[in-house]
Design a protein around this motif. Sequence first.
Motif, short mmCIF file in Angstrom:
data_model
loop_
_atom_site.label_atom_id
_atom_site.label_comp_id
_atom_site.label_asym_id
_atom_site.label_seq_id
_atom_site.Cartn_x
_atom_site.Cartn_y
_atom_site.Cartn_z
N MET A 1 0.83 -1.21 0.00
CA MET A 1 0.00 0.00 0.00
C MET A 1 0.86 1.26 0.00
O MET A 1 0.55 2.24 0.67
N GLY A 2 1.98 1.21 -0.73
CA GLY A 2 2.85 2.37 -0.83
C GLY A 2 3.75 2.59 0.36
O GLY A 2 4.51 3.56 0.40
N ARG A 3 3.69 1.69 1.33
CA ARG A 3 4.50 1.85 2.54
C ARG A 3 5.59 0.79 2.58
O ARG A 3 5.31 -0.41 2.41
N THR A 4 6.83 1.21 2.76
CA THR A 4 7.97 0.30 2.79
C THR A 4 8.39 0.02 4.22
O THR A 4 8.56 0.93 5.03
N THR A 5 8.53 -1.27 4.53
CA THR A 5 9.00 -1.68 5.86
C THR A 5 10.20 -2.60 5.69
O THR A 5 10.40 -3.20 4.64
N THR A 6 11.02 -2.69 6.73
CA THR A 6 12.19 -3.57 6.70
C THR A 6 12.23 -4.44 7.94
O THR A 6 11.67 -4.09 8.98
N LYS A 7 12.90 -5.58 7.81
CA LYS A 7 13.10 -6.47 8.95
C LYS A 7 14.53 -6.97 8.93
O LYS A 7 14.98 -7.53 7.92
N ASP A 8 15.25 -6.76 10.01
CA ASP A 8 16.64 -7.20 10.10
C ASP A 8 16.69 -8.69 10.46
O ASP A 8 16.22 -9.10 11.52
N MET A 9 17.27 -9.47 9.55
CA MET A 9 17.39 -10.91 9.77
C MET A 9 18.83 -11.24 10.15
O MET A 9 19.73 -11.25 9.31
N THR A 10 19.04 -11.46 11.43
CA THR A 10 20.32 -11.88 11.98
C THR A 10 20.27 -13.40 12.16
O THR A 10 19.22 -14.01 11.96
N PRO A 11 21.39 -14.03 12.55
CA PRO A 11 21.33 -15.48 12.80
C PRO A 11 20.25 -15.87 13.81
O PRO A 11 19.51 -16.84 13.60
N ASP A 12 20.13 -15.11 14.90
CA ASP A 12 19.12 -15.41 15.91
C ASP A 12 17.70 -15.21 15.37
O ASP A 12 16.81 -16.03 15.63
N ALA A 13 17.50 -14.13 14.62
CA ALA A 13 16.17 -13.86 14.06
C ALA A 13 15.78 -14.94 13.06
O ALA A 13 14.62 -15.36 13.00
N PHE A 14 16.76 -15.40 12.28
CA PHE A 14 16.47 -16.46 11.31
C PHE A 14 16.11 -17.76 12.02
O PHE A 14 15.14 -18.42 11.67
N ARG A 15 16.91 -18.13 13.03
CA ARG A 15 16.64 -19.37 13.75
C ARG A 15 15.28 -19.33 14.44
O ARG A 15 14.57 -20.34 14.51
N GLU A 16 14.91 -18.15 14.93
CA GLU A 16 13.60 -18.01 15.58
C GLU A 16 12.47 -18.23 14.57
O GLU A 16 11.44 -18.83 14.89
N ALA A 17 12.68 -17.77 13.35
CA ALA A 17 11.64 -17.88 12.32
C ALA A 17 11.60 -19.26 11.68
O ALA A 17 10.52 -19.77 11.34
N TYR A 18 12.78 -19.89 11.50
CA TYR A 18 12.84 -21.13 10.73
C TYR A 18 13.23 -22.37 11.54
O TYR A 18 12.97 -23.50 11.11
N GLY A 19 13.90 -22.19 12.66
CA GLY A 19 14.25 -23.33 13.49
C GLY A 19 15.56 -24.02 13.13
O GLY A 19 15.88 -25.07 13.68
N PHE A 20 16.32 -23.45 12.19
CA PHE A 20 17.61 -24.03 11.81
C PHE A 20 18.52 -22.90 11.35
O PHE A 20 18.12 -21.74 11.29
N ASP A 21 19.78 -23.23 11.04
CA ASP A 21 20.76 -22.21 10.67
C ASP A 21 20.51 -21.66 9.26
O ASP A 21 20.00 -22.38 8.38
N PRO A 22 20.90 -20.42 9.01
CA PRO A 22 20.63 -19.76 7.72
C PRO A 22 21.13 -20.52 6.49
O PRO A 22 20.47 -20.50 5.45
N ILE A 23 22.27 -21.21 6.59
CA ILE A 23 22.82 -21.89 5.43
C ILE A 23 21.85 -22.94 4.89
O ILE A 23 21.88 -23.30 3.70
N HIS A 24 20.95 -23.43 5.75
CA HIS A 24 20.01 -24.47 5.32
C HIS A 24 18.82 -23.90 4.54
O HIS A 24 17.92 -24.65 4.15
N MET A 25 18.84 -22.59 4.28
CA MET A 25 17.86 -22.01 3.36
C MET A 25 17.99 -22.67 1.99
O MET A 25 17.01 -22.84 1.26
N VAL A 26 19.21 -23.07 1.65
CA VAL A 26 19.48 -23.77 0.40
C VAL A 26 18.69 -25.09 0.36
O VAL A 26 18.05 -25.43 -0.63
N ASP A 27 18.74 -25.83 1.46
CA ASP A 27 18.05 -27.12 1.54
C ASP A 27 16.53 -26.93 1.53
O ASP A 27 15.80 -27.73 0.94
N LEU A 28 16.07 -25.87 2.20
CA LEU A 28 14.64 -25.59 2.23
C LEU A 28 14.11 -25.37 0.81
O LEU A 28 13.09 -25.96 0.42
N LYS A 29 14.80 -24.53 0.03
CA LYS A 29 14.35 -24.26 -1.33
C LYS A 29 14.47 -25.50 -2.22
O LYS A 29 13.66 -25.71 -3.13
#
Length: 209
Positions: A154-182
């Motif tokens: 709706m014309g409004r831009t927001t951002t979210k900082d994804m750190t290792p902790d923030a990623f693990r909280e969202a996904y439950g595993f380490d960021p490198i495994h984003m490759v495996d998820l996809k």
Amino acid sequence: MKKLMAIDGNSIVNRAFYGVSQNLTTRTGQPTNAIVGFLNILNKLLEEENPDALCVTFDRKAPTFRHLAYEGYKANRHGMPEELASQMPILKDVLAAMNIPMYEMDGWEADDLLGTISVKDSAAGWETVVVTGDKDSLQLITDTTTVKLVSTRMGRTTTKDMTPDAFREAYGFDPIHMVDLKALMGDTSDNIPGVAGVGEKTAMALIGQ
């Protein structure tokens, strides 16, 4: 530790194009909404991050190594709208006038260059903030690399900082495994098939195990 902010130019300019009124033009009718939107986002990011250095990466029209490896790669994507394409050279002229380094290379995507930059940056002892709307880049997250996810609604831009902790909280595993998820769930936006019958929830559970 010094900080570099590296921006995925294509990702951000697309969000700017669709997030700012397309009625914004010059007197001659040249669309400018993507340029104005991009610069607005850039200024906001500079205020938030106050980086020591800045660069922007862009895609090129030439096929990437992924297109050569898999002919169906992004086969479902429509080409860039002419109203946006006509603004790209002007945007690059503006960034050049601002002395902002830009990087692009045949055979590689903007986010590939972001990955290379972040690795070289870490080796040099710098912190990196990767700015993109593409979740594929979450695999780049490390203790010295943060991915700032950008979304526009709706014309409004927001951002979210994804750190290792923030990623693990969202996904439950380490960021490198984003490759495996996809790999497991596939990626419809890039027309990449995953494992039949495996969606995001199942894929996340399997990786968690």
